[in-house]
Design an enzyme around this catalytic site. Structure first.
Site, PDB file in Angstrom:
ATOM      1  N   LYS A   1      37.745  -8.194  31.568  1.00 60.30           N
ATOM      2  CA  LYS A   1      36.521  -7.949  32.566  1.00 60.30           C
ATOM      3  C   LYS A   1      36.869  -6.536  33.167  1.00 60.30           C
ATOM      4  O   LYS A   1      37.990  -6.050  33.303  1.00 60.30           O
ATOM      5  CB  LYS A   1      36.648  -8.949  33.575  1.00 60.30           C
ATOM      6  CG  LYS A   1      35.489  -9.007  34.611  1.00 60.30           C
ATOM      7  CD  LYS A   1      35.607 -10.113  35.684  1.00 60.30           C
ATOM      8  CE  LYS A   1      34.497 -10.106  36.723  1.00 60.30           C
ATOM      9  NZ  LYS A   1      34.525 -11.482  37.602  1.00 60.30           N
TER      10      LYS A   1
ATOM     11  N   SER B   1      30.084 -13.278  37.572  1.00 61.72           N
ATOM     12  CA  SER B   1      30.048 -11.768  37.533  1.00 61.72           C
ATOM     13  C   SER B   1      31.010 -11.692  36.184  1.00 61.72           C
ATOM     14  O   SER B   1      30.875 -10.334  35.609  1.00 61.72           O
ATOM     15  CB  SER B   1      30.881 -11.101  38.628  1.00 61.72           C
ATOM     16  OG  SER B   1      32.128 -11.525  38.783  1.00 61.72           O
TER      17      SER B   1
ATOM     18  N   SER C   1      32.184 -17.086  39.214  1.00 58.99           N
ATOM     19  CA  SER C   1      32.138 -15.909  38.128  1.00 58.99           C
ATOM     20  C   SER C   1      32.826 -16.204  36.973  1.00 58.99           C
ATOM     21  O   SER C   1      32.621 -15.547  35.829  1.00 58.99           O
ATOM     22  CB  SER C   1      32.758 -14.860  38.868  1.00 58.99           C
ATOM     23  OG  SER C   1      31.879 -14.337  39.879  1.00 58.99           O
TER      24      SER C   1
END
Length: 480
Positions: free
Chosen positions: A81, A156, A180
């Site tokens: 990520k 996210s 997320s």
């Protein structure tokens, strides 16, 4: 002669190889790159690629296998990520304002994963400053769902979810401050785990409400991945002693499971209720005693959102972002709107104190309605609806769930209470798909730090259900 790498993988030589594959690391790596080349133009899940480095790492992993020195995740591809990083990687946090931010160190979770043998070949997209549960930004564009390009991947950690669902990687990292990890897992048909506070090292602000967690296509991969990233690191004093989760568990026979279809917080679509309800019934068929409950947490989604933002902006996250508040003209609309709220509000110590009291009342109500009534586990949908448009912006657009307006910030997320109550382990498992082919997730929530119980339920459920990412149940990149 080809070396025998590891026990035969059930997906041998297939698109859906797992973290215990029998193929050579270089072969696994080449498959992931092929998927990237074929599909990233459609889903837009990747910020940066590191293919030359990955090729060298794959060759080193093959040498380790041949020498009998393979590590737990030796040669397995892992996407990072846009938050986790090795030294020299650019971390933009989804924003043009940080487009040139190059890290001069490797964060501690990534270091653990590298020590376990992963090959890091991709970095994945996030919303600007990780501020919403969808993944698009002015800087990186819109990330789309491989199951249906019209819909979001969540956020996210949305780029990680999309890259996994598209077969570009075998594992992907995420982090979870309001859902997320679990939101992308649910939107993309994956397994995702929000560990309880302290289980995994994190550099996130407000770590008592946030943390790093794994995303994977299979339950076994989730376990192996979690085991690799869990435990103390040099510079994270609040991290708990290492816990190693088993791959196999007893069934759910005799467990008492409470099922809440909506947590009393959001309207939930008919599609989601049907799929999640059927998943709860499947647990009953496996021997658990499943009871539907009307959970009353003593709060509304509006109040939860208000307290959530007060605590976060009054704390270290607000302080960290405040220095960028004069540059909203360069931000995505949703980020600019949130920064404007930060500038016009006065959050401080009194807000933190009010949040602490409110959080304790929330936990008391949960305990009295679930654990003190003899339930072992609480299950609930991860999402209220899987059909959120890929480019949905809560500052510009509205969204309705079966004709009922969704919450303007949390939209379809049923995840946030478990970050406020961050000692609870939560696994999101793929529960099935809607009539339009979109995945539905089921959250498995246990009492604080009862990680093995959550994994026990997830394991039993996986054994009794038809897996995704097999022939006939694989993303087809349709656009509805």
């Amino acid at each position: 002669m080809r070396a025998r790498i590891s026990p035969t993988c059930p997906h041998r030589a297939s698109w859906n190889c797992s973290a215990r594959a029998s193929c050579l690391p270089s072969t696994c790596w080449k498959r992931r790159i092929s998927q990237y080349e074929h599909h990233n133009g459609l889903v837009n899940a990747v910020t940066f690629t590191h293919f030359d480095k990955a090729r060298a790492e794959a060759r080193e992993s093959e040498d380790r296998w041949r020498r009998g020195e393979a590590r737990p995740l030796e040669g397995i591809t892992c996407a990072l990520k846009d938050e986790h990083h090795e030294a020299g990687m650019t971390i933009t946090s989804g924003s043009a304002l940080l487009a040139d931010q190059v890290k001069d160190y490797t964060d501690e979770v990534t270091a653990l994963l590298k020590d376990a043998g992963v090959v890091t070949h991709l970095q994945t997209t996030v919303p600007e400053f990780y501020l919403i549960g969808l993944t698009h930004s002015v800087h990186w564009g819109v990330t789309r769902n491989p199951w249906n390009l019209s819909f979001t991947v969540g956020g996210s950690s949305g780029g990680s979810g999309a890259a996994l669902a598209a077969g570009m990687t075998t594992l992907a990292t995420g982090s979870d401050m309001g859902g997320s990890v679990r939101l992308p897992s649910a939107f993309c048909g994956l397994y995702g785990f929000k560990p309880p506070y302290g289980r995994v090292s994190t550099e996130l602000p407000l770590e008592q409400y946030a943390g790093t967690g794994p995303l994977a296509r299979t339950f076994a991969d989730l376990v192996r991945f979690q085991n690799a990233m869990a435990g103390p690191t040099t510079y994270a004093p609040m991290t708990l002693p290492k816990q190693t989760l088993p791959l196999d568990y007893d069934g759910v026979n005799g467990l008492r499971i409470a099922y809440s279809p909506d947590l009393g917080l959001l309207p939930v679509s008919v599609d989601t209720r049907e799929v999640a309800g059927a998943a709860a019934l499947r647990l009953q068929e496996l021997g658990a005693e499943v009871t539907g409950i009307e959970l009353d947490l003593g709060t509304s989604m509006d109040d939860l959102a208000d307290m959530f933002f007060r605590a976060f902006w009054a704390g270290s996250m607000g302080g960290a972002l405040e220095q960028l508040s004069d540059h909203t003209e360069a931000m995505s609309p949703y980020a600019a709107a949130i920064f404007d709220m930060l500038k016009t509000s006065r959050y401080g110590g009194a807000d933190n104190a009010a949040f602490e009291l409110w959080m304790r009342r929330l936990y008391t109500r949960l305990v009295d309605q679930v654990w003190n009534r003899g339930y072992d586990v609480l299950v609930t949908p991860t999402l209220a609806d899987s059909h959120v448009p890929a480019d949905f912006d809560p500052s510009l657009h509205s969204f309705s769930i079966d004709g009922v307006p969704a919450h303007p910030q949390f939209t379809a997320a049923l995840t946030a209470p478990w970050n406020i109550l961050n000692s609870h382990p939560v696994i999101s498992v793929p529960a099935g798909r809607t009539g339009r082919g979109m995945p539905v997730g089921l959250q498995i929530i246990t009492a604080p730090y009862a990680d093995e119980l959550a994994f026990r339920v997830a394991h039993a459920y996986e054994l009794a259900t038809e897996p995704l990412f097999t022939a006939g149940a694989r993303p087809d990149y349709r656009s509805a």
